[in-house]
Write an enzyme that holds these catalytic residues in place. Structure first.
Site, PDB file in Angstrom:
ATOM      1  CG  ASP A   1     -51.315 -32.309  12.564  1.00 38.43           C
ATOM      2  OD1 ASP A   1     -50.627 -31.653  11.900  1.00 38.43           O
ATOM      3  OD2 ASP A   1     -51.609 -32.057  14.008  1.00 38.43           O
TER       4      ASP A   1
ATOM      5  CG  ASP B   1     -47.864 -29.110   9.626  1.00 42.22           C
ATOM      6  OD1 ASP B   1     -48.407 -28.122   9.529  1.00 42.22           O
ATOM      7  OD2 ASP B   1     -47.285 -29.655  10.549  1.00 42.22           O
ATOM      8  CD  GLU B   2     -52.876 -27.850  11.785  1.00 42.97           C
ATOM      9  OE1 GLU B   2     -53.787 -28.486  12.202  1.00 42.97           O
ATOM     10  OE2 GLU B   2     -52.395 -26.997  12.410  1.00 42.97           O
TER      11      GLU B   2
END
Length: 359
Positions: free
Chosen positions: A13, A108-109
C-alpha cells in the site's frame, strides 16, 4: 484454522500516494501540509493528503472548505490522474518482478501471492522488504506492506506501521493476533456495523470466536457468516489478477445548490447522464445490469439513495427514483447527484441478451 495458512500473501500500500507524487515532483511541496483535491469555492473534496496535513485532522473525502478551516496553511493542488496512472504502471512493473499472481485493488495498492516464489529462499518477509526498497530507490516514494497467510490479515497488517512500515504476521501468530483484533479493522465492518457489533457485546476477535456462526448470521445476515469465518482464521479467497466489476456509477458535486426538482432533473439530464452513458457503455459488452439507483446529497450534508432491481438502464425509472430521493430532502437544496448500476457477469454461452443502454 484454515489450510490457507500455508500461503504467503503480501499487501503493498503506497503511502499518501497522490500527495506523495506531488511532493516528489515538486520539492517545494515536501515540507508543507498538502492535499490533492478540488477547490473549496467549487465545493471540492479532498482526495488524499500528506501526513503533515493529517496532523491537523485533514482526511480523505473531507470537503476542502472543512480541511482549510482545520488547517489554514493547507496547500491544495488539483489531481493529475494521468500522472498517477503512469507512476502506478511503474509500481506494477516492480511488483511483477516478484510474482505473477498480483491483484491490484487501486492505483496505489495490490495483493501478491508469493507462495511459489523462489527468490530470497521463498521468504515473504524478505520479498516485501525488497519490494519496498525498489519502490523507494526507483520511484522516490514509500510504501507500507503487510505479510500474512490470510488475505484479510495482510491488508490489516499493511496499515499497522504506516507510513513506510512493514508488519509480518507469521502462521503461528494468526490465532493470537485475531484474538486481540478490534473488529472495526476488518474490511466490511463500517461505522454502522461496528456500532451494531458493540451493542451485541462484540469488540474483538475473541468475542466472535466465542460465539456461534448461526447466531451471528441471524444478527448480521450474510456478513455475519463472513465475520465468523475471518475470526476463526478462515479466508480461502485467492489472489485474483482479474477483478470483476460489480458496479459502475457517476456522481457530481455542484458549486451552487439546486433548489427545485426541475433544477435537479435538468442537472441530471445535462451533466450526470451524458457522463454516465459514456463511462458505462464499455461494461455492457460483458455484464448485465441487475440494479439501478440514484444518490442525492443535500445542503446539510445528509444523503439518501433510491434504487430498484432492473435488468436494463431504464431512463423513466431513474427519473422516478430521482424524484423520490429529492422528496426525502423536504425542500433542502441539493449539492450532489449520483447515478449507479449494479452488474452481473454475462455467461460465456451468451444466453443473457445484450440490452441497449436505455430501454
Amino acid at each position: 484454522m484454515s489450510t490457507s495458512l500455508l500461503r504467503k500473501i503480501i499487501h503493498v500500500d503506497m503511502d499518501a500516494f497522490f500527495a506523495a507524487v506531488e511532493m516528489r515532483d515538486n520539492p517545494k511541496l515536501a515540507q508543507v501540509p498538502l492535499a490533492v483535491g478540488g477547490a473549496s469555492e467549487r465545493r471540492g473534496v479532498i482526495s488524499t493528503c500528506n501526513y503533515q496535513a493529517r496532523q491537523f485532522g485533514v482526511r480523505s473525502a473531507m470537503p476542502t472548505a472543512t480541511a482549510l478551516r482545520r488547517c489554514p496553511k493547507l496547500v491544495v493542488v488539483p489531481g493529475r490522474m494521468e500522472r498517477y496512472r503512469e507512476v502506478s504502471s511503474q509500481l506494477r512493473e516492480i511488483l511483477s518482478r516478484y510474482s505473477d499472481v498480483i491483484e491490484p485493488l487501486s492505483l496505489d495498492e495490490a495483493f501478491l501471492d508469493v507462495s511459489d516464489t523462489t527468490q530470497f529462499q521463498g521468504s515473504a518477509t524478505l520479498i516485501a522488504q525488497a519490494i519496498r526498497q525498489d519502490i523507494k530507490t526507483e520511484l522516490g516514494l514509500t510504501a507500507s506492506a503487510g505479510v500474512a497467510p490470510l488475505k484479510f490479515l495482510a491488508k490489516i497488517a499493511s496499515d499497522i506501521h504506516k507510513p513506510d512500515g512493514l508488519t509480518v504476521i507469521q502462521p503461528s501468530e494468526v490465532e493470537s493476533f485475531i484474538e486481540e483484533l478490534e473488529l472495526n479493522k476488518i474490511a466490511g465492518v463500517g461505522p454502522v456495523t461496528w456500532e451494531r457489533l458493540q451493542a451485541l457485546g462484540f469488540r474483538r476477535g475473541c468475542d466472535i470466536r466465542a460465539s456461534d456462526e448461526a447466531s451471528l448470521t441471524s444478527a448480521l445476515g450474510k456478513f455475519g457468516k463472513v465475520l465468523w469465518q475471518r475470526c476463526q482464521g478462515i479466508d480461502e479467497r485467492a489472489i485474483s489478477p482479474y477483478r470483476e466489476r460489480k458496479s459502475v456509477g457517476v456522481e457530481r458535486t455542484f458549486s451552487v445548490n439546486l433548489n427545485s426538482l426541475e433544477q435537479v432533473i435538468k442537472a441530471y439530464e445535462d451533466v450526470i447522464l451524458p457522463e454516465f452513458t459514456r463511462r458505462s457503455k464499455s461494461y455492457f459488452e460483458s455484464n448485465q445490469v441487475n440494479r439501478i439507483g440514484i444518490k442525492i446529497k443535500f445542503s446539510d450534508f445528509s444523503q439518501t439513495t433510491k434504487d430498484q432491481a432492473m435488468r436494463s438502464l431504464n431512463h423513466e425509472v431513474l427519473l422516478k427514483l430521482l424524484s423520490a430521493a429529492y422528496q426525502r430532502g423536504s425542500g433542502l437544496g441539493v449539492r450532489l447527484i449520483g447515478v449507479h448500476c449494479g452488474l452481473d457477469r454475462l455467461q460465456p454461452t451468451g444466453v443473457a441478451e445484450q440490452l441497449p443502454l436505455f430501454d
